[in-house]
Design a protein around this motif. Structure first.
Motif, short mmCIF file in Angstrom:
data_model
loop_
_atom_site.label_atom_id
_atom_site.label_comp_id
_atom_site.label_asym_id
_atom_site.label_seq_id
_atom_site.Cartn_x
_atom_site.Cartn_y
_atom_site.Cartn_z
N MET A 198 -46.91 -17.51 3.94
CA MET A 198 -45.45 -17.53 4.01
C MET A 198 -44.91 -16.12 3.79
O MET A 198 -45.12 -15.53 2.73
N ILE A 199 -44.24 -15.57 4.80
CA ILE A 199 -43.57 -14.29 4.67
C ILE A 199 -42.09 -14.60 4.46
O ILE A 199 -41.40 -15.03 5.37
N LEU A 200 -41.64 -14.43 3.23
CA LEU A 200 -40.29 -14.82 2.84
C LEU A 200 -39.33 -13.64 2.95
O LEU A 200 -39.63 -12.55 2.45
N TRP A 201 -38.20 -13.87 3.57
CA TRP A 201 -37.18 -12.83 3.67
C TRP A 201 -36.49 -12.67 2.32
O TRP A 201 -36.27 -13.66 1.60
N ARG A 202 -36.15 -11.46 1.97
CA ARG A 202 -35.50 -11.21 0.69
C ARG A 202 -34.01 -11.51 0.79
O ARG A 202 -33.16 -10.64 0.90
N GLY A 203 -33.68 -12.80 0.76
CA GLY A 203 -32.30 -13.26 0.78
C GLY A 203 -32.15 -14.39 -0.21
O GLY A 203 -33.12 -15.01 -0.63
N HIS A 204 -30.90 -14.66 -0.59
CA HIS A 204 -30.67 -15.73 -1.55
C HIS A 204 -29.20 -16.14 -1.52
O HIS A 204 -28.35 -15.43 -0.97
N CYS A 205 -28.90 -17.28 -2.12
CA CYS A 205 -27.53 -17.75 -2.27
C CYS A 205 -26.99 -17.21 -3.59
O CYS A 205 -27.61 -17.39 -4.64
N SER A 206 -25.83 -16.57 -3.54
CA SER A 206 -25.27 -15.96 -4.75
C SER A 206 -24.85 -17.01 -5.78
O SER A 206 -24.81 -16.71 -6.98
N VAL A 207 -24.53 -18.22 -5.34
CA VAL A 207 -24.17 -19.29 -6.28
C VAL A 207 -25.41 -19.90 -6.90
O VAL A 207 -25.57 -19.95 -8.12
N HIS A 208 -26.33 -20.38 -6.07
CA HIS A 208 -27.52 -21.05 -6.60
C HIS A 208 -28.45 -20.09 -7.33
O HIS A 208 -29.21 -20.49 -8.21
N GLY A 209 -28.41 -18.82 -6.93
CA GLY A 209 -29.27 -17.84 -7.57
C GLY A 209 -28.88 -17.52 -9.01
O GLY A 209 -29.67 -16.93 -9.75
N ARG A 210 -27.69 -17.93 -9.43
CA ARG A 210 -27.24 -17.62 -10.78
C ARG A 210 -27.84 -18.57 -11.83
O ARG A 210 -27.88 -18.25 -13.02
N PHE A 211 -28.29 -19.75 -11.42
CA PHE A 211 -28.85 -20.70 -12.38
C PHE A 211 -30.19 -20.19 -12.90
O PHE A 211 -30.98 -19.60 -12.16
N SER A 212 -30.46 -20.43 -14.17
CA SER A 212 -31.66 -19.93 -14.81
C SER A 212 -32.33 -21.04 -15.62
O SER A 212 -31.74 -22.10 -15.87
#
Length: 395
Positions: free
Chosen positions: A248-262
């Motif tokens: 799997m070659i994953l692009w370095r992108g993310h959702c700014s909302v969902h990425g905040r959860f920890s």
């Protein structure tokens, strides 16, 4: 604290990026779109609801309003149908008698609706600045350069692109042109299974977290099977050996909302609410998904709460507009629904669609003025539609 004073005003010239963030400039090449023309009604106008109803009634069957789950309640009130991005695009295509499709969502969603609807229908986005930060993280030029890197590494011929629905029409077209398919958060596993039947590797665009979570959590791969391609580094920041050994070659992108959860968010809510069920979207980070009780798309989240027993408690890791709407809906059934993080976070671009923009759009259309039409050029549309049709053909 150091205080600096001056007798003369500082001559500070804002950068183009600062102007863009302030909404005073636009990047026409960005998925975010361009500024909205015309004068909007004042958000304090007490007649906005009545004006929206009157304009919609005047348009009648000529208009079909789509409302994404993450929209404000004031907008959802006027939606003919609600759903996630792909469901809404399909709903639009199933309404051929509607001349105007008003998409209350973000730019890539309206593009998908334009791709799937007929040439006679006109897709309208109430605010052209309603974009998606995730979709913006993969441009056509960056992805073309990535493909060159894969070609030079000798693996492009065995790599199948799979692009998340949350991507621009250009990225969908790239995917279709190179033999790949589109996926949603609901059918990502099926899309990956199909892709591995076509080739040995997958280039997953643009959300790294959905790709990683699907590969590891749902398909039993290891984290070592995944590498992260950074478009801002030479060769994506990867060696030829890393690219060749990865599945799997994953692009370095993310959702700014969902990425905040920890994980701290998960641990905190479990400590505050004993017996709580943690339900998160697969766009969350891998460690958050691993710590949750349930994982699924927005449609999955809604159905899970519908089936939940009375008295159950739920902490939801997704956009706040939807969580708040679910909390209000299920309170009468004695189901407690809270936002996973203690810090409130709306999707800032999704929230650009508000009642003044919707009223301006409907009144303009009712007066015969077509505004904010979203049009995908024919070549891009043909390849993007090919990728979407491959997804529709998945079992």
């Amino acid at each position: 604290m150091r205080v600096v004073t001056t007798a003369q005003p500082l001559d500070v010239q804002p950068t183009p990026l600062a102007l863009l963030l302030l909404g005073r400039e636009a990047d026409p090449k960005s998925e975010r779109g361009v500024e909205c023309p015309g004068d909007l009604p004042s958000p304090s106008d007490p007649n906005l609801v009545a004006r929206a109803r009157a304009a919609k009634e005047k348009l009648g069957d000529k208009v079909f309003i789509l409302g994404h789950h993450y929209q404000r309640d004031e907008v959802i009130e006027f939606a003919d149908v609600t759903g996630d991005s792909f469901k809404l695009a399909k709903d639009a295509a199933a309404k051929p008698e509607a001349e105007y499709i008003v998409f209350c969502g973000v730019h890539f969603m309206a593009e998908s609706a334009d791709i799937l609807t007929s040439d006679d229908q006109k897709v309208v986005l109430p605010d052209l600045a309603a974009g998606c930060s995730m979709a913006d993280m993969a441009t056509a030029e960056q992805v073309a350069e990535c493909w060159d890197v894969l070609t030079e590494a000798g693996i492009a011929g065995t790599t199948v692109p799979v692009s998340y629905m949350n991507s621009s029409a250009d990225i969908k077209a790239f995917t279709g042109k190179h033999g790949g398919t589109i996926c949603t958060s609901s059918n990502a596993k099926k899309a990956l299974e199909w892709a591995f039947e076509q080739g040995e590797k997958i280039l997953f665009l643009p959300d790294q977290h959905l790709g990683r979570n699907t590969a590891v959590r749902d398909m039993g791969m290891s984290l070592d099977d995944c590498v992260l391609y950074n478009p801002h580094k030479p060769n994506g920041g990867l060696t030829v050996e890393q690219l060749r050994s990865a599945k799997m070659i994953l692009w370095r992108g993310h959702c700014s909302v969902h990425g905040r959860f920890s994980v701290d968010s998960v641990n905190d809510v479990r400590a505050r609410i004993p017996g709580v069920n943690v339900l998160v979207h697969p766009e969350c980070k891998h460690e958050v998904v691993a710590a949750a009780d349930y994982v699924g798309s927005t449609e999955y989240i809604i159905k899970a709460l519908e089936a939940a027993p009375a008295g159950s408690k739920w902490a939801i890791g997704t956009e706040l507009n939807l969580v708040r709407r679910l909390a209000n809906r299920f309170a009468a059934e004695d189901k407690e629904v809270v936002f996973l993080d203690k810090t409130v976070c709306f999707c800032s671009t999704m929230n650009r669609i508000d009642l003044p923009h919707l009223v301006w759009t409907l009144e303009s259309l009712a007066e015969g003025n077509l505004v904010n039409q979203i049009r995908v050029d024919k070549e891009t549309e043909s390849f993007a539609k090919l990728a979407l049709e491959r997804m529709l053909a998945l079992p």
